[in-house]
Scaffold this motif. Structure first.
Motif, PDB file in Angstrom:
ATOM      1  N   PHE A   1      -9.950 106.929 -17.114  1.00 18.51           N
ATOM      2  CA  PHE A   1      -8.161 107.150 -17.618  1.00 18.51           C
ATOM      3  C   PHE A   1      -7.842 109.107 -16.782  1.00 18.51           C
ATOM      4  N   LEU A   2      -8.741 109.635 -17.045  1.00 17.72           N
ATOM      5  CA  LEU A   2      -8.752 111.486 -15.941  1.00 17.72           C
ATOM      6  C   LEU A   2      -7.684 111.114 -14.541  1.00 17.72           C
TER       7      LEU A   2
ATOM      8  N   ALA B   1      -4.729 113.036 -13.893  1.00 18.85           N
ATOM      9  CA  ALA B   1      -4.072 113.924 -13.210  1.00 18.85           C
ATOM     10  C   ALA B   1      -3.326 113.555 -11.886  1.00 18.85           C
ATOM     11  N   LYS B   2      -3.220 112.102 -11.812  1.00 17.79           N
ATOM     12  CA  LYS B   2      -2.480 111.765 -10.679  1.00 17.79           C
ATOM     13  C   LYS B   2      -0.955 112.001 -10.611  1.00 17.79           C
TER      14      LYS B   2
ATOM     15  N   VAL C   1       1.560 114.608 -22.019  1.00 14.89           N
ATOM     16  CA  VAL C   1       0.813 113.345 -22.909  1.00 14.89           C
ATOM     17  C   VAL C   1       1.688 111.859 -22.872  1.00 14.89           C
ATOM     18  N   ALA C   2       2.918 112.319 -22.284  1.00 12.72           N
ATOM     19  CA  ALA C   2       4.324 110.506 -21.977  1.00 12.72           C
ATOM     20  C   ALA C   2       2.860 110.103 -21.291  1.00 12.72           C
ATOM     21  N   ASP C   3       2.455 111.153 -20.148  1.00  9.25           N
ATOM     22  CA  ASP C   3       1.319 110.180 -19.052  1.00  9.25           C
ATOM     23  C   ASP C   3       0.406 110.168 -19.648  1.00  9.25           C
ATOM     24  N   ALA C   4      -0.323 110.280 -20.715  1.00  7.93           N
ATOM     25  CA  ALA C   4      -1.636 109.945 -20.871  1.00  7.93           C
ATOM     26  C   ALA C   4      -1.603 108.756 -21.613  1.00  7.93           C
ATOM     27  N   ALA C   5      -0.105 108.680 -22.269  1.00  6.85           N
ATOM     28  CA  ALA C   5      -0.334 107.579 -23.073  1.00  6.85           C
ATOM     29  C   ALA C   5       0.208 106.356 -22.420  1.00  6.85           C
ATOM     30  N   SER C   6       0.997 105.960 -21.163  1.00  8.02           N
ATOM     31  CA  SER C   6       1.690 105.362 -20.338  1.00  8.02           C
ATOM     32  C   SER C   6       0.196 104.970 -19.178  1.00  8.02           C
ATOM     33  N   VAL C   7      -1.418 106.062 -19.216  1.00 12.50           N
ATOM     34  CA  VAL C   7      -2.682 105.434 -18.548  1.00 12.50           C
ATOM     35  C   VAL C   7      -2.971 104.911 -19.931  1.00 12.50           C
ATOM     36  N   ALA C   8      -3.172 105.098 -21.096  1.00 13.12           N
ATOM     37  CA  ALA C   8      -4.434 104.062 -22.041  1.00 13.12           C
ATOM     38  C   ALA C   8      -3.916 103.110 -21.931  1.00 13.12           C
TER      39      ALA C   8
END
Length: 711
Positions: free
Chosen positions: A107-108, A112-113, A131-138
């Motif tokens: 996830f991290l 980061a990428k 935040v949007a990037d974190a959501a897509s990775v989640a």
């Protein structure tokens, strides 16, 4: 010395194993003494010995087995085992390495990428974008965890990391080359690009930062394996499933909120930056499916005509049209000049004309200096389709790939009704896989690919323009002797990257500050492409065909990037060159026996076909031909849209070049031709007009029937 140490190490391991087995035996005996009933009903397995997927490792000291003899009562069925309970295989749980948090690590890393992608492509992001990037990775990590449970989770997550890394690397290269963020469809047909040489030209060392974890993660893993880990309570499969479900659900909710906030936004660049590259893919897929509407072909002409008339007014009929029928029943040769921009036309370098042949052809006919490219992802193949059909390209997919199986109304089909023989010549090897499909879709009677031609520029991995022209001259002479009028479309590549002009053809003397530079090589390639064009003109003259042939020249797309270093170098040739002029391509219509006329009307490649039809005496209105462009010799006012190379909603009109951000209100307008910033308020109507026109073009192409030979 190594062998004694090895024997000592094995002896120590054997001693520790014996201690563990003894501790296990004492634990079993103690449990049997305290719970004989449980032992009778469940056997030794009833001791609820903890089971783990992790591989055991030897304890680092004898102290690690100190708690093995202290065993609590076995847990009831279904209850979690005590983390200190010995394992059935006799190993000490305190010596078991903690399960590495693979999901968290992946996830991290992916987060980061995505941040790296933003920094490379857009610059520093806003907090909500992160935040949007974190959501897509989640979402991705959560779904992978649910689909691949147990031991497979770890491998599936690392596979996810590899796939996303490859996608981001490819997308970054794509942006560097095309100046557009790709969708899944664009990457799928990326072979329509200018070739591997063009990709290498935009490759930068910093792009390889995406693969940094390939070195860091194994090193950290090895370090952790050497040091061991503290014991930790193992989460059950049910707990992990719940955790991944919560993660995926949270990601979907946040992503949905971000997407809903972009309702009505048409600019792909703005959407990609706001949503992030991963969520943007899902958004593009949903948009593609929801927008796949059709229009009744029989009513398309009336709809398009009404829309265009509302913007440009009524155009004159054939009896009043300028140039109508000037080349009626004459031959037509259209030359698509690969990556040929307008700035070299009519200019010299240290007294050497850069394009003497193009300049000479322009002196007998029409020269349009304010024409701009409209190609989509298909680049050269899109240019061929647009100029033969007056349709807008799809955008993020090569139109020949998306609709190559259709029967597309076109100039070759119109001319076939008038006894013409139409043939297409393609020198570029890169697009040859779709060349035959495109040729059939457009109605050409024959298609000559680069593999059929003798190649005298093998280092470019494509046939030369000179060989292509020689073949076309030979075919023209044959048809002329038979009295058959012909239409040839020649797609050339001499001025395209990587600009490898053979030494014997490098005749342009460059100043020292341009020698060996990107711009210097480009000018050398343009000059050689122009000289090769001269051989075509001479060949037609020698065959006695020239005086009965209209020669049309147009550039398919830009040939140089838009960075400051390149722009500054070009200004040594064209002092007025500005960023944004890279989209300006030449259009020359050589009509033998006429005088030179410079037509300042702003136009696009979608206007080439209606303008040619007018000179050939083809009345498109009488044919009820659905043309989304206009005849540049007879259009009072004009506006046309651009996509792919610019955000959807970008347009040119008689006064400005407009590029939207999230929409019209926050877009940027620049005056033509000097490209100075100017007010955009007066041009809101053109923004809506070009969006409606492009949507209607998409619907029309979607409704075209498939060809019988493609089924």
């Amino acid at each position: 010395m190594a062998k004694p140490r090895s024997n000592q190490y094995r002896a120590a391991r054997a001693a520790r194993a014996a201690q563990i087995r003894a501790a296990r035996q004492r634990a079993i005996e103690e449990a049997a003494r305290r719970h004989p009933d449980l032992l009778e009903t469940r056997g030794l397995g009833g001791l609820a010995i903890a089971e783990r997927d992790d591989e055991p490792v030897p304890a680092r000291s004898a102290d690690t087995a100190r708690d093995a003899t202290s065993v609590q009562a076995p847990a009831p069925d279904g209850a979690p085992a005590d983390p200190e309970t010995p394992r059935e295989d006799g190993t000490d749980p305190a010596a078991v390495r903690r399960r590495r948090p693979t999901a968290l690590v992946v996830f991290l890393l992916l987060w980061a990428k995505l941040l790296l992608f933003r920094l490379l492509v857009f610059g520093a992001p806003m907090p909500m974008m992160v935040v949007a990037d974190a959501a897509s990775v989640a979402v991705l990590v959560g779904l992978v965890g649910l689909v691949a449970p147990g031991r497979a989770t770890r491998y599936a997550l690392w596979a996810l990391d590899a796939v996303v890394t490859a996608f981001l690397f490819a997308a970054t290269l794509y942006v560097a080359h095309f100046q557009a963020v790709p969708t899944y469809a664009a990457l799928r047909s990326a072979g329509q690009a200018d070739g591997s040489g063009a990709v290498v030209a935009v490759l930068q060392p910093r792009f390889f930062l995406y693969f940094a974890d390939a070195l860091v993660v194994p090193a950290v893993w090895w370090w952790g394996r050497r040091r061991g880990r503290l014991p930790a309570r193992r989460r059950s499969a049910g707990d992990r499933a719940v955790g991944f479900s919560v993660l995926a659900t949270a990601g979907v909710v946040v992503s949905s909120l971000v997407v809903s906030g972009q309702s009505g936004v048409r600019s792909e660049t703005h959407l990609a930056e706001t949503l992030g590259p991963l969520t943007y893919q899902a958004h593009a897929l949903l948009e593609r499916r929801s927008s796949a509407e059709q229009v009744e072909p029989g009513s398309a002409y009336d709809q398009v005509t009404a829309l265009k008339t509302s913007r440009t007014g009524r155009v004159p009929g054939p009896e009043d049209a300028v140039g109508f029928g000037a080349m009626k029943d004459r031959n037509l040769v259209v030359v698509q000049l690969g990556a040929f921009q307008d700035f070299p036309v009519g200019r010299s370098l240290d007294g050497q004309p850069l394009t003497p042949v193009v300049d000479r052809l322009a002196r007998s006919g029409y020269y349009f200096p304010n024409v701009f490219q409209q190609v989509g992802q298909g680049a050269d193949s899109d240019a061929e389709l647009v100029t033969n059909t007056s349709l807008y390209p799809v955008g993020d997919t090569a139109t020949s790939t998306a609709y190559g199986d259709r029967q597309v109304p076109s100039l070759p089909r119109l001319l076939a009704e008038r006894g013409y023989r139409s043939e297409a010549f393609d020198v570029d090897e890169v697009s040859s896989s779709d060349g035959k499909q495109l040729s059939s879709a457009l109605g050409f009677d024959a298609w000559h690919r680069s593999g059929d031609l003798e190649d005298d520029v093998s280092e470019q991995r494509r046939g030369s323009d000179r060989t292509l022209y020689a073949t076309a001259v030979e075919r023209a002479a044959e048809l002329h002797q038979r009295g058959v009028p012909f239409y040839f479309h020649l797609a050339t590549a001499g001025s395209r990257h990587p600009f490898r002009v053979p030494k014997k053809h490098r005749l342009l003397e460059l100043p020292a500050d341009l020698e060996g530079t990107f711009v210097g090589d480009y000018l050398q390639a343009v000059h050689d492409a122009d000289r090769a064009l001269g051989e075509l003109v001479e060949g037609l003259e020698d065959a006695g065909v020239h005086d009965d042939t209209m020669i049309a020249l147009y550039g398919d797309h830009s040939g140089v990037p838009d960075d400051e270093e390149v722009v500054d170098a070009i200004r040594t040739v064209d002092p007025g060159y500005r960023r944004g002029d890279r989209f300006n391509v030449p259009l020359v219509l050589h009509v033998p026996g006429t005088t030179s006329e410079v037509v300042d009307k702003v136009g696009g490649q979608v206007d080439v076909m209606p303008t040619l039809a007018n000179l050939l005496g083809v009345d498109l209105a009488a044919e009820r031909f659905v043309a989304f462009g206009s005849d540049l010799l007879n259009t009072p006012t004009h506006a046309f849209g651009v996509r792919f190379s610019q955000p959807t909603g970008s347009f040119y009109n008689d006064e400005v070049w407009f590029v939207p951000d999230s929409g019209f209100d926050d877009g940027t307008a620049r005056s033509l031709p000097d490209l100075e910033p100017t007010a955009s308020d007066a041009h809101a109507g053109d923004y809506d007009y070009v969006l409606d026109l492009m949507e209607l073009s998409d619907s029309y192409v979607e409704s075209l029937p498939p060809r019988e030979d493609s089924q």
